[in-house]
Design an enzyme around this catalytic site. Structure first.
Site, mmCIF file in Angstrom:
data_model
loop_
_atom_site.group_PDB
_atom_site.id
_atom_site.type_symbol
_atom_site.label_atom_id
_atom_site.label_comp_id
_atom_site.label_asym_id
_atom_site.label_seq_id
_atom_site.Cartn_x
_atom_site.Cartn_y
_atom_site.Cartn_z
ATOM 1 N N SER A 177 13.242 -92.559 -6.568
ATOM 2 C CA SER A 177 12.798 -92.666 -5.184
ATOM 3 C C SER A 177 11.351 -92.220 -5.111
ATOM 4 O O SER A 177 10.872 -91.464 -5.967
ATOM 5 C CB SER A 177 13.665 -91.784 -4.277
ATOM 6 N N TYR A 190 16.921 -83.289 -1.412
ATOM 7 C CA TYR A 190 16.805 -84.629 -1.987
ATOM 8 C C TYR A 190 15.512 -84.765 -2.791
ATOM 9 O O TYR A 190 15.527 -85.227 -3.945
ATOM 10 C CB TYR A 190 16.849 -85.649 -0.859
#
Length: 311
Positions: A177, A190
């Site tokens: 990501s 995250y």
């Protein structure tokens, strides 16, 4: 002037045709590269995972599909086998995996490798997201996010390495990501897990290159599975904010990401960034002018409308 009006549509049609043929050629070449290859998908039942499974299955890969739900794996298996020519494809093998249970992963690694005795391509696309202020996220949640986003991919990568090293070849792909490169408010757990995974696979890339093993990382903005909405008219003074919000909330389609993964396997790219201009600009600011980025992010937190649209 009239000639230009006629010529412009023709040029657009020709350019679109060339682009289509080019993409079809790339897809054909990518399929040729993965044919007969043993390919592992760590999460085949997600939106991106099912798109990946379809592409690689049609390309003639020997798929090993992993997932947390046996029912979903079997459903995907049935769909793939129904939609493809059995003379041109291989029936996928299914492996149940739960990255939130680290103690079970040793057996999973053995099961994955035993399917064919080796792995050509490992695609780590498992992930879990958590959003919220730092003080509201418990340590148990932090650990769970790290287990799934970091320790899971690392464990599988280490598990397939011995066979890859002995065969002096293979590829490991981390579908990560942009949060592995850029920390954004309300994504502490995250972003931390994605930063850790990015660092691990960057180190791994350098360490295994001498064995002919390629390591690729793909950093993307969030996955957007919904249909695009028509933009609503905004007052003149809100146009800039509306543009920023739309850029932050505009993600990557599962089919686009899956196709990019296939091309990455074909070309053995080391690093891929799938992002719109605004997140790319943020990455440059983080490297060149970090105080400016920090100020922008802090201002964004104070703006509730903008904060809600942060990817």
């Amino acid at each position: 002037h009239n000639e230009l009006k006629v010529l412009l549509p023709v040029l657009i049609v020709v350019a679109a045709g060339v682009y289509y043929v080019y993409n079809e050629f790339l897809l054909f070449m990518s399929n040729a590269q993965v044919r007969n290859k043993v390919v592992v998908l760590t999460d085949a039942v997600s939106g991106v995972g099912s798109e990946l499974a379809r592409l690689f299955h049609l390309g003639g890969a020997r798929l090993i599909l992993c997932g947390t739900s046996w029912d979903k794996l079997e459903s995907l298996y049935d769909t793939l086998c129904t939609d493809a020519d059995p003379r041109e494809t291989f029936a996928p093998k299914l492996v149940l995996v739960d990255f939130s249970d680290p103690d079970s992963l040793e057996e999973v690694v053995v099961e994955v490798v035993d399917c064919y005795g080796y792995v050509d391509v490992l695609i780590c696309n498992s992930s879990i997201k958590v959003k919220g202020p730092v003080q509201s996220i418990s340590l148990d949640v932090d650990r769970n996010v790290m287990d799934i986003n970091y320790f899971g991919p690392c464990t599988l990568a280490k598990g397939v390495l011995p066979s890859m090293m002995s065969r002096r070849g293979g590829q490991i792909v981390l579908v990560n990501s942009i949060h592995g490169k850029l920390a954004v408010p309300f994504r502490s757990s995250y972003a931390a897990s994605k930063h850790a995974a990015q660092a691990f696979f960057d180190c791994l890339r350098a360490e295994v290159e001498e064995y002919g093993i390629s390591v690729s990382t793909i950093s993307h903005t969030f996955i957007n599975s919904s249909e695009p909405l028509a933009p609503e008219p905004d007052p003149q003074h809100n146009r800039l904010k509306a543009y920023i919000s739309s850029q932050l909330s505009h993600g990557v389609r599962p089919s686009v990401l899956a196709y990019e993964v296939l091309l990455t396997v074909n070309r053995k790219k080391k690093e891929v960034l799938l992002s719109h201009p605004l997140p790319r600009l943020a990455l440059y600011l983080r490297s060149l002018l970090p105080p400016v980025l920090f100020s922008v992010l802090s201002a964004g937190v104070r703006d509730s409308a903008l904060a809600e649209n942060v990817a």
